[in-house]
Design a protein around this motif. Structure first.
Motif, mmCIF file in Angstrom:
data_model
loop_
_atom_site.group_PDB
_atom_site.id
_atom_site.type_symbol
_atom_site.label_atom_id
_atom_site.label_comp_id
_atom_site.label_asym_id
_atom_site.label_seq_id
_atom_site.Cartn_x
_atom_site.Cartn_y
_atom_site.Cartn_z
ATOM 1 N N ALA A 1 -5.755 14.429 2.214
ATOM 2 C CA ALA A 1 -4.763 14.405 3.298
ATOM 3 C C ALA A 1 -4.723 13.220 4.031
ATOM 4 O O ALA A 1 -3.499 12.618 4.344
ATOM 5 N N SER A 2 -6.033 12.928 4.375
ATOM 6 C CA SER A 2 -5.987 11.725 5.249
ATOM 7 C C SER A 2 -5.585 10.366 4.335
ATOM 8 O O SER A 2 -5.132 9.337 4.899
ATOM 9 N N ALA A 3 -6.371 10.240 3.124
ATOM 10 C CA ALA A 3 -5.862 9.075 2.030
ATOM 11 C C ALA A 3 -4.361 9.057 1.939
ATOM 12 O O ALA A 3 -3.650 7.946 1.916
ATOM 13 N N SER A 4 -3.680 10.147 1.820
ATOM 14 C CA SER A 4 -2.241 10.208 1.644
ATOM 15 C C SER A 4 -1.659 9.705 3.002
ATOM 16 O O SER A 4 -0.749 8.880 2.834
ATOM 17 N N ALA A 5 -2.011 10.055 3.867
ATOM 18 C CA ALA A 5 -1.402 9.696 5.469
ATOM 19 C C ALA A 5 -1.369 8.271 5.569
ATOM 20 O O ALA A 5 -0.547 7.479 6.061
ATOM 21 N N GLU A 6 -2.695 7.719 5.292
ATOM 22 C CA GLU A 6 -3.102 6.236 5.354
ATOM 23 C C GLU A 6 -2.135 5.383 4.539
ATOM 24 O O GLU A 6 -1.619 4.500 4.731
ATOM 25 N N LYS A 7 -2.074 5.891 3.415
ATOM 26 C CA LYS A 7 -1.133 5.361 2.307
ATOM 27 C C LYS A 7 0.468 5.089 2.599
ATOM 28 O O LYS A 7 1.036 4.051 2.789
ATOM 29 N N THR A 8 0.803 6.184 3.301
ATOM 30 C CA THR A 8 2.172 6.411 3.727
ATOM 31 C C THR A 8 2.501 5.448 4.817
ATOM 32 O O THR A 8 3.309 4.670 4.723
ATOM 33 N N GLU A 9 1.561 5.215 5.856
ATOM 34 C CA GLU A 9 1.473 4.287 7.000
ATOM 35 C C GLU A 9 1.466 2.902 6.497
ATOM 36 O O GLU A 9 2.162 1.913 6.798
ATOM 37 N N ARG A 10 0.600 2.676 5.372
ATOM 38 C CA ARG A 10 0.514 1.195 5.007
ATOM 39 C C ARG A 10 1.766 0.747 4.191
ATOM 40 O O ARG A 10 2.364 -0.355 4.456
ATOM 41 N N ILE B 1 0.848 -11.650 4.676
ATOM 42 C CA ILE B 1 0.844 -10.370 4.632
ATOM 43 C C ILE B 1 -0.431 -9.696 4.923
ATOM 44 O O ILE B 1 -0.571 -8.735 5.797
ATOM 45 N N ARG B 2 -1.493 -10.137 4.274
ATOM 46 C CA ARG B 2 -2.921 -9.588 4.492
ATOM 47 C C ARG B 2 -3.435 -9.923 5.857
ATOM 48 O O ARG B 2 -3.973 -9.045 6.362
ATOM 49 N N GLU B 3 -3.019 -11.074 6.673
ATOM 50 C CA GLU B 3 -3.300 -11.438 7.688
ATOM 51 C C GLU B 3 -2.671 -10.307 8.962
ATOM 52 O O GLU B 3 -3.233 -10.069 10.117
ATOM 53 N N SER B 4 -1.568 -9.873 8.591
ATOM 54 C CA SER B 4 -0.637 -9.373 9.593
ATOM 55 C C SER B 4 -0.859 -7.910 9.568
ATOM 56 O O SER B 4 -0.633 -7.176 10.743
ATOM 57 N N LEU B 5 -1.146 -7.278 8.345
ATOM 58 C CA LEU B 5 -1.087 -5.904 8.395
ATOM 59 C C LEU B 5 -2.714 -5.441 8.198
ATOM 60 O O LEU B 5 -3.518 -5.820 7.292
ATOM 61 N N PRO B 6 -3.051 -4.468 9.253
ATOM 62 C CA PRO B 6 -4.473 -4.191 9.395
ATOM 63 C C PRO B 6 -5.149 -3.454 8.136
ATOM 64 O O PRO B 6 -6.365 -3.753 7.553
ATOM 65 N N ALA B 7 -4.189 -2.633 7.500
ATOM 66 C CA ALA B 7 -4.728 -2.071 6.433
ATOM 67 C C ALA B 7 -4.988 -2.788 5.187
ATOM 68 O O ALA B 7 -6.005 -2.585 4.446
ATOM 69 N N TYR B 8 -4.275 -4.032 5.239
ATOM 70 C CA TYR B 8 -4.736 -4.970 3.952
ATOM 71 C C TYR B 8 -5.948 -5.879 4.381
ATOM 72 O O TYR B 8 -6.834 -6.504 3.789
ATOM 73 N N ALA B 9 -5.832 -6.036 6.094
ATOM 74 C CA ALA B 9 -6.766 -7.000 6.334
ATOM 75 C C ALA B 9 -8.374 -6.355 6.185
ATOM 76 O O ALA B 9 -9.392 -7.092 6.190
ATOM 77 N N GLN B 10 -8.325 -5.161 6.266
ATOM 78 C CA GLN B 10 -9.676 -4.294 5.828
ATOM 79 C C GLN B 10 -10.178 -4.385 4.330
ATOM 80 O O GLN B 10 -11.132 -3.769 4.349
ATOM 81 N N ALA B 11 -9.427 -4.963 3.760
ATOM 82 C CA ALA B 11 -9.835 -4.712 2.279
ATOM 83 C C ALA B 11 -11.111 -5.675 1.892
ATOM 84 O O ALA B 11 -11.434 -6.495 2.725
ATOM 85 N N SER B 12 -12.087 -5.036 1.346
ATOM 86 C CA SER B 12 -13.407 -5.672 1.025
ATOM 87 C C SER B 12 -13.679 -7.009 0.624
ATOM 88 O O SER B 12 -14.353 -7.913 0.712
#
Length: 350
Positions: A4-13, A33-44
């Motif tokens: 459920a958390s993963a789905s919510a995170e994906k929807t927000e992204r 895009i990577r610099e502007s969106l936190p979900a992408y900035a956190q990519a390893s």
């Protein structure tokens, strides 16, 4: 991380990506895009970001959201930017013909159940806010009603909408009271009665339940959204399959304008005079007799004998309960007997 958390995170992204690309005045580079969106900035790593972004981009395109790709610098054709053209995703202005607006007004007024009438009214408010003028006076004089007298209706409707398992006590055809645990799939008005279709957890199969046979409160068991309705589920097919096989043919006389449930099952209809018609329909013990009894003086059971006896017994029980026992119960006549007001067959002497 839970599903459920993963789905919510994906929807927000995805939502953030849509907003970023729609609000941009010019194409946005992948790095931006990577610099502007936190979900992408956190990519390893860059590779992880690329895989995530490509999956999201493909998913948005599959959803019908057009993401355009444009070369940012003509000197470096490998430097591309992304953008969503707002004009491509905007819905056209909503408009209705006068007859369509009248139908909307009638539909909103049809529901007599509070939970449904609230949703219908909310729908009309949204249309008005979007600029659609609805003149409810065009439906003046018409008072449509979809009645839901079953006490269980609102609880079952809420569970169907929320995809939430329920439990309830149910009276079977043979009179036995059983407790059911069901994943509700659909609520359907079928031949004048409300039915629930769904998955019976204990019996491990699809079942149909008539709401008038629910007894006591409907309880919720489990989380909302904890299951999915099969994409190939058709309530009418499930309800047809749930009907018991007929035990023969019944003959019933009904007044004109009455007995619509019986008439829907008619295999043959004979007009007897200006007031009565005689219909033949499949006889199902326990169902046909209830339909005839419910019509009172507007129906006469003719055959088979067990139908006549069942109708007579039911009406006698009602009369006894009201301390008005009559020698000839109204609504059911012995085979071959004809009341003073019985219709004359076509071609017979009056």
């Amino acid at each position: 991380m839970s599903p459920a958390s993963a789905s919510a995170e994906k929807t927000e992204r995805l939502l953030n990506l849509i907003l970023a690309l729609k609000s941009a005045r010019r194409p946005v580079s992948k790095q931006k895009i990577r610099e502007s969106l936190p979900a992408y900035a956190q990519a390893s790593s860059v590779e992880a970001f690329d895989r995530m972004f490509e999956r999201d981009k493909d998913e948005l395109r599959e959803m019908g959201i057009p993401i355009t790709t444009t070369v940012i610098d003509v000197l470096f054709d490998d430097e591309v930017g992304y953008r969503i053209d707002a004009s491509e995703t905007a819905l056209p202005a909503i408009s209705f013909e006068p007859d369509e607006m009248a139908a909307l007004a009638l539909a909103a007024r049809a529901w007599s159940t509070a939970s449904i009438s609230g949703a219908a009214s909310a729908g009309l408010r949204k249309l008005r806010l979007s600029g659609v003028e609805i003149d409810e006076s065009v439906a003046a004089g018409a008072e449509p009603r979809i009645r839901t007298k079953e006490p269980a209706f609102e609880a079952v409707h809420a569970a169907v909408s929320a995809l939430q398992p329920i439990t309830f006590d149910y009276r079977r055809n043979d009179g036995e009271l059983t407790t059911r645990h069901v994943q509700p799939w659909a609520l359907k008005n079928w031949h004048g009665r409300w039915y629930l279709t769904g998955y019976d957890v204990d019996r491990r199969g699809e079942r149909a339940f008539r709401l008038s046979r629910f007894e006591g409160p409907v309880g919720r068991r489990g989380r909302a959204g904890s299951y999915a309705v099969p994409t190939d589920h058709v309530p009418e097919v499930a309800l047809e399959a749930a009907q018991p096989e007929p035990e023969g043919t019944a003959v019933v006389r009904v007044r004109h304008g009455r007995g619509h449930t019986l008439r829907r099952h008619a295999q043959r209809t004979t007009e007897l005079n200006e007031s009565w018609a005689e219909i033949e329909l499949p006889y199902r013990r326990g169902t046909t007799d209830r339909d005839v009894v419910a019509l009172g003086t507007h129906a006469i059971a003719v055959s088979p004998p067990e139908l006549v006896d069942a109708v007579r017994s039911a009406l006698l029980a009602v009369a006894q309960a009201h301390e008005r026992v009559d020698a000839e119960p109204v609504g059911a006549e012995p085979v071959g007997a004809r009341p003073a007001t019985e219709p004359t067959r076509t071609g017979e002497q009056a």
